[in-house]
Design an enzyme around this catalytic site. Structure first.
Site, PDB file in Angstrom:
ATOM      1  N   MET A   1      66.504  52.105  36.198  1.00  0.00           N
ATOM      2  CA  MET A   1      65.814  52.088  37.477  1.00  0.00           C
ATOM      3  C   MET A   1      65.943  53.375  38.301  1.00  0.00           C
ATOM      4  O   MET A   1      65.537  53.401  39.460  1.00  0.00           O
ATOM      5  CB  MET A   1      66.303  50.876  38.304  1.00  0.00           C
ATOM      6  CG  MET A   1      66.071  49.550  37.590  1.00  0.00           C
ATOM      7  SD  MET A   1      66.720  48.099  38.455  1.00  0.00           S
ATOM      8  CE  MET A   1      65.677  48.052  39.897  1.00  0.00           C
ATOM      9  N   GLU A   2      66.512  54.441  37.718  1.00  0.00           N
ATOM     10  CA  GLU A   2      66.714  55.667  38.501  1.00  0.00           C
ATOM     11  C   GLU A   2      66.372  56.971  37.775  1.00  0.00           C
ATOM     12  O   GLU A   2      66.112  57.997  38.426  1.00  0.00           O
ATOM     13  CB  GLU A   2      68.192  55.785  38.966  1.00  0.00           C
ATOM     14  CG  GLU A   2      68.682  54.661  39.861  1.00  0.00           C
ATOM     15  CD  GLU A   2      69.152  53.429  39.086  1.00  0.00           C
ATOM     16  OE1 GLU A   2      69.401  53.548  37.864  1.00  0.00           O
ATOM     17  OE2 GLU A   2      69.253  52.339  39.684  1.00  0.00           O
TER      18      GLU A   2
ATOM     19  N   GLU B   1      79.568  52.434  38.414  1.00  0.00           N
ATOM     20  CA  GLU B   1      79.266  53.592  37.564  1.00  0.00           C
ATOM     21  C   GLU B   1      80.052  54.838  37.982  1.00  0.00           C
ATOM     22  O   GLU B   1      80.264  55.735  37.162  1.00  0.00           O
ATOM     23  CB  GLU B   1      77.754  53.874  37.579  1.00  0.00           C
ATOM     24  CG  GLU B   1      76.993  52.778  36.830  1.00  0.00           C
ATOM     25  CD  GLU B   1      75.482  52.849  37.000  1.00  0.00           C
ATOM     26  OE1 GLU B   1      74.773  52.425  36.076  1.00  0.00           O
ATOM     27  OE2 GLU B   1      74.998  53.310  38.059  1.00  0.00           O
TER      28      GLU B   1
ATOM     29  N   GLY C   1      69.238  49.002  29.964  1.00  0.00           N
ATOM     30  CA  GLY C   1      68.861  47.955  29.027  1.00  0.00           C
ATOM     31  C   GLY C   1      68.260  48.580  27.772  1.00  0.00           C
ATOM     32  O   GLY C   1      67.606  49.620  27.839  1.00  0.00           O
TER      33      GLY C   1
ATOM     34  N   ILE D   1      64.496  44.511  34.132  1.00  0.00           N
ATOM     35  CA  ILE D   1      63.666  43.901  33.089  1.00  0.00           C
ATOM     36  C   ILE D   1      64.489  42.899  32.289  1.00  0.00           C
ATOM     37  O   ILE D   1      65.518  43.251  31.701  1.00  0.00           O
ATOM     38  CB  ILE D   1      63.064  44.986  32.155  1.00  0.00           C
ATOM     39  CG1 ILE D   1      62.238  46.004  32.959  1.00  0.00           C
ATOM     40  CG2 ILE D   1      62.227  44.340  31.045  1.00  0.00           C
ATOM     41  CD1 ILE D   1      61.032  45.452  33.695  1.00  0.00           C
TER      42      ILE D   1
ATOM     43  N   ASP E   1      72.760  45.753  28.239  1.00  0.00           N
ATOM     44  CA  ASP E   1      72.014  44.508  27.959  1.00  0.00           C
ATOM     45  C   ASP E   1      70.789  44.854  27.122  1.00  0.00           C
ATOM     46  O   ASP E   1      70.507  46.039  26.902  1.00  0.00           O
ATOM     47  CB  ASP E   1      71.572  43.836  29.270  1.00  0.00           C
ATOM     48  CG  ASP E   1      70.705  44.764  30.112  1.00  0.00           C
ATOM     49  OD1 ASP E   1      71.246  45.437  30.988  1.00  0.00           O
ATOM     50  OD2 ASP E   1      69.498  44.853  29.866  1.00  0.00           O
TER      51      ASP E   1
HETATM   52  N1  SAH Z   1      73.823  43.236  39.373  1.00  0.00           N
HETATM   53  C1  SAH Z   1      73.359  44.200  40.340  1.00  0.00           C
HETATM   54  C2  SAH Z   1      71.920  44.624  40.084  1.00  0.00           C
HETATM   55  C3  SAH Z   1      71.788  45.480  38.858  1.00  0.00           C
HETATM   56  S1  SAH Z   1      70.185  46.154  38.681  1.00  0.00           S
HETATM   57  C4  SAH Z   1      73.492  43.597  41.730  1.00  0.00           C
HETATM   58  O1  SAH Z   1      73.379  42.388  41.867  1.00  0.00           O
HETATM   59  O2  SAH Z   1      73.711  44.356  42.678  1.00  0.00           O
HETATM   60  C5  SAH Z   1      70.395  47.026  37.169  1.00  0.00           C
HETATM   61  C6  SAH Z   1      71.013  48.417  37.223  1.00  0.00           C
HETATM   62  O3  SAH Z   1      71.420  48.819  35.920  1.00  0.00           O
HETATM   63  C7  SAH Z   1      70.057  49.500  37.677  1.00  0.00           C
HETATM   64  O4  SAH Z   1      70.775  50.518  38.361  1.00  0.00           O
HETATM   65  C8  SAH Z   1      69.440  50.014  36.369  1.00  0.00           C
HETATM   66  O5  SAH Z   1      69.326  51.417  36.337  1.00  0.00           O
HETATM   67  C9  SAH Z   1      70.370  49.547  35.258  1.00  0.00           C
HETATM   68  N2  SAH Z   1      69.831  48.603  34.268  1.00  0.00           N
HETATM   69  C10 SAH Z   1      70.598  48.028  33.292  1.00  0.00           C
HETATM   70  N3  SAH Z   1      69.875  47.166  32.559  1.00  0.00           N
HETATM   71  C11 SAH Z   1      68.614  47.178  33.057  1.00  0.00           C
HETATM   72  C12 SAH Z   1      67.424  46.443  32.729  1.00  0.00           C
HETATM   73  N4  SAH Z   1      67.397  45.531  31.766  1.00  0.00           N
HETATM   74  N5  SAH Z   1      66.298  46.694  33.465  1.00  0.00           N
HETATM   75  C13 SAH Z   1      66.316  47.613  34.467  1.00  0.00           C
HETATM   76  N6  SAH Z   1      67.426  48.304  34.825  1.00  0.00           N
HETATM   77  C14 SAH Z   1      68.584  48.096  34.144  1.00  0.00           C
END
Ligand code: SAH
Length: 229
Positions: free
Chosen positions: A172-173, A12, A78, A152, A196
């Protein structure tokens, strides 16, 4: 003016760092911060690492240690709202914390005593974002953003969050960053591009679209920095 630009993950902030001038790296509180300029405007850029705890820490450091007076978050989210498609750019019209739950004591979902269910971004920054979108011909959507410490990826969970908070997007932030800025009276704005649809395909879509969507958000945030400067 010193603008904090915060993301959660390296993907990001990388598209931001590519476009900045005079970058100097500062290591502090177990993280990396990049002091730089964009079109003459002072910025400090960082990615917090994923989730509420890390993003609370990083937002606080950006303001209290680096002296930032405005905070822009750039990242991915998401979609909960069916009208939001992958790649769409949305800003949080308000934010809540969907997994904050002491409803067993009769409190509303997302509420704790002396806290707020919803936190609102700075209205001036919202206007700046709208004017950037207008002048560049970019479609900018708005929605209620629900934050929590979970990725999620289930229709059931998604629907439950939608019903409880009328949420349009999930990440998530956002809420924890909003909470820090709100408490410290620092204007903030949370921007997200959809990666997503928070359903059973979410982890595959996320991996496929993270970089592209993160860049959509980063490019827009830099336009806002230029306008603010
Ligand atoms: N692929 C990463 C983990 C991503 S967690 C790894 O393995 O390190 C998802 C991140 O994108 C978080 O920072 C959150 O803010 C955002 N995000 C995107 N889609 C999301 C969803 N469906 N649910 C929760 N957070 C989501």
């Amino acid at each position: 003016m010193k603008i904090a630009i915060l993301g959660a993950m390296p993907e990001e902030v990388e598209p931001l760092l590519e476009k900045l001038d005079d970058i100097s790296r500062v290591d502090y509180a177990d993280n990396r911060y990049y002091k730089a300029k964009y079109k003459g405007v002072e910025v400090v850029v960082a990615y917090s690492k994923i989730g509420c705890a890390f993003s609370t820490l990083t937002a606080t450091i950006l303001i209290e240690h680096f002296g930032c007076d405005t905070l822009l978050f750039s990242g991915v989210a998401g979609a909960i709202n069916e009208d939001f498609k992958i790649g769409d750019l949305i800003y949080a019209s308000k934010l809540c914390k969907h997994d904050l739950d002491i409803t067993a004591f009769g409190h509303p979902a997302g509420f704790v005593p002396e806290g707020k269910v919803f936190i609102y971004p700075d209205s001036n920054l919202v206007e700046v974002a709208k004017s950037v979108a207008n002048s560049k011909g970019i479609e900018l959507k708005e929605g209620v953003v629900a934050t929590g410490d979970q990725f999620i990826s289930s229709q059931e969970k998604k629907e439950q969050i939608k019903e409880t908070f009328n949420a349009d997007a999930i990440e998530m932030e956002g809420y924890s960053v909003a909470l820090v800025c709100d408490a410290l009276n620092v204007p903030f704005f949370i921007l997200r591009a959809i990666s997503d649809s928070a359903d059973m395909d979410a982890s595959f879509d996320f991996d496929a679209f993270l970089e592209k969507s993160a860049k959509v958000s980063a490019d827009f945030v830099l336009e806002m920095v230029e306008k603010l400067g």
